[in-house]
Write a protein that holds these residues in place. Structure first.
Motif, short mmCIF file in Angstrom:
data_model
loop_
_atom_site.label_atom_id
_atom_site.label_comp_id
_atom_site.label_asym_id
_atom_site.label_seq_id
_atom_site.Cartn_x
_atom_site.Cartn_y
_atom_site.Cartn_z
N VAL A 1 0.86 -1.19 0.00
CA VAL A 1 0.00 0.00 0.00
C VAL A 1 0.90 1.23 0.00
O VAL A 1 1.75 1.38 0.88
CB VAL A 1 -0.93 0.01 1.23
CG1 VAL A 1 -1.79 1.26 1.24
CG2 VAL A 1 -1.80 -1.24 1.23
N PRO A 2 0.76 2.14 -0.97
CA PRO A 2 1.76 3.20 -1.14
C PRO A 2 1.71 4.30 -0.08
O PRO A 2 0.68 4.58 0.52
CB PRO A 2 1.41 3.78 -2.51
CG PRO A 2 -0.04 3.51 -2.68
CD PRO A 2 -0.26 2.16 -2.04
N HIS A 3 2.86 4.90 0.10
CA HIS A 3 3.02 6.15 0.86
C HIS A 3 2.48 7.27 -0.02
O HIS A 3 3.02 7.55 -1.08
CB HIS A 3 4.51 6.36 1.16
CG HIS A 3 4.83 7.59 1.94
ND1 HIS A 3 5.90 7.64 2.80
CD2 HIS A 3 4.25 8.81 2.01
CE1 HIS A 3 5.96 8.84 3.36
NE2 HIS A 3 4.98 9.56 2.88
N ILE A 4 1.41 7.92 0.42
CA ILE A 4 0.80 8.97 -0.41
C ILE A 4 0.93 10.35 0.20
O ILE A 4 0.78 11.36 -0.52
CB ILE A 4 -0.68 8.66 -0.71
CG1 ILE A 4 -1.48 8.46 0.58
CG2 ILE A 4 -0.80 7.44 -1.62
CD1 ILE A 4 -2.98 8.27 0.35
N ALA A 5 1.21 10.46 1.50
CA ALA A 5 1.37 11.77 2.12
C ALA A 5 2.50 12.53 1.45
O ALA A 5 3.58 11.98 1.22
CB ALA A 5 1.65 11.62 3.61
N GLY A 6 2.26 13.79 1.10
CA GLY A 6 3.29 14.62 0.50
C GLY A 6 3.58 14.33 -0.95
O GLY A 6 4.51 14.91 -1.53
N GLN A 7 2.78 13.45 -1.56
CA GLN A 7 2.96 13.14 -2.99
C GLN A 7 2.55 14.34 -3.83
O GLN A 7 1.83 15.24 -3.37
CB GLN A 7 2.13 11.91 -3.35
CG GLN A 7 2.26 11.41 -4.78
CD GLN A 7 3.69 11.06 -5.16
OE1 GLN A 7 4.42 11.94 -5.64
NE2 GLN A 7 4.09 9.80 -4.94
N ARG A 8 2.98 14.38 -5.06
CA ARG A 8 2.59 15.48 -5.95
C ARG A 8 1.07 15.55 -6.06
O ARG A 8 0.40 14.54 -6.33
CB ARG A 8 3.19 15.28 -7.35
CG ARG A 8 4.69 15.50 -7.45
CD ARG A 8 5.11 15.61 -8.92
NE ARG A 8 4.49 16.78 -9.52
CZ ARG A 8 5.01 18.01 -9.53
NH1 ARG A 8 6.19 18.22 -8.96
NH2 ARG A 8 4.38 19.02 -10.11
N GLU A 9 0.52 16.74 -5.92
CA GLU A 9 -0.93 16.92 -5.95
C GLU A 9 -1.50 16.57 -7.31
O GLU A 9 -2.56 15.93 -7.41
CB GLU A 9 -1.27 18.36 -5.57
CG GLU A 9 -2.76 18.64 -5.47
CD GLU A 9 -3.06 20.01 -4.91
OE1 GLU A 9 -4.21 20.48 -5.08
OE2 GLU A 9 -2.16 20.64 -4.30
#
Length: 206
Positions: A154-162
């Protein structure tokens, strides 16, 4: 069972199996060695040209990979290599790579410090709060964890490109992207573009 199915199953089971039997020193040494070998593949395949030299993307629509879950990266690379995710720009970079090399790439990017993209927009408080409410309603933190840092595949999504988050969620909603199951397609079914943009803004600001 096909080789691909075995590869995907192996990625799902490898981390917990290793963590259950390995000694702490071995656990520390193996990822370090794998990350070093992954760095060599990154340099050879010029991954930084799109994803950023330290895995933090400055290119619209291209995800950052620094601090990402290693199992998630390895699985996505398997899907690219086997043609199960049709992203033409990724076909060349993964061509001919072994399963071990894909896992080493996952280890490398997981070892990099997570950071927001350099062109991250200023926070829109109204959009942030609306996105937070939607994230709570959709229970994003159950799979991605409360801090949205992900776990295993399950991916790390916090702080990902909007822009990447918004585009990905719309693709899930519209059925043009599928994961290894259809859970994400169901989660975002019926959301408007505005609601997805609010979720993307919230997650990108975390």
């Amino acid at each position: 069972m096909s080789g691909l199915r075995l590869a995907i199953l192996g990625l799902a089971l490898l981390a917990p199996a290793v963590s259950a039997v390995a000694q702490p020193a071995t656990q520390a040494a193996a990822p370090d060695a794998a990350a070093k070998r992954g760095a060599e593949v990154v340099a050879e395949r010029s991954c930084g040209a799109c994803h950023g030299e330290q895995g933090v993307s400055a290119m619209p629509g291209i995800p950052s990979l620094a601090g990402q879950q290693r199992e998630f990266i390895a699985l996505q690379l398997v899907l690219f290599r086997e043609g199960l995710r049709d992203i033409p720009a990724m076909q060349g970079p993964v061509e001919g790579l072994t399963d071990e090399q894909l896992e080493e790439l996952g280890a490398y990017f997981a070892s990099l410090p997570h950071a927001p993209p350099p062109d991250r927009a200023a926070r829109d408080q109204a959009a942030f709060e609306a996105g937070a409410a939607l994230s709570e309603q959709l229970r994003c933190g159950v799979c991605h964890l409360p801090a949205l840092v992900g776990q295993n595949q399950v991916p790390h999504i916090a702080g990902q490109r909007e822009d990447y988050l918004a585009g990905t969620l719309k693709a899930y909603r519209d059925g043009t992207r599928h994961g290894t199951d259809t859970q994400m397609n169901g989660v975002v079914q019926g959301l408007s573009d505005a609601q997805i943009d609010q979720i993307a803004h919230y997650v990108s600001q975390r």
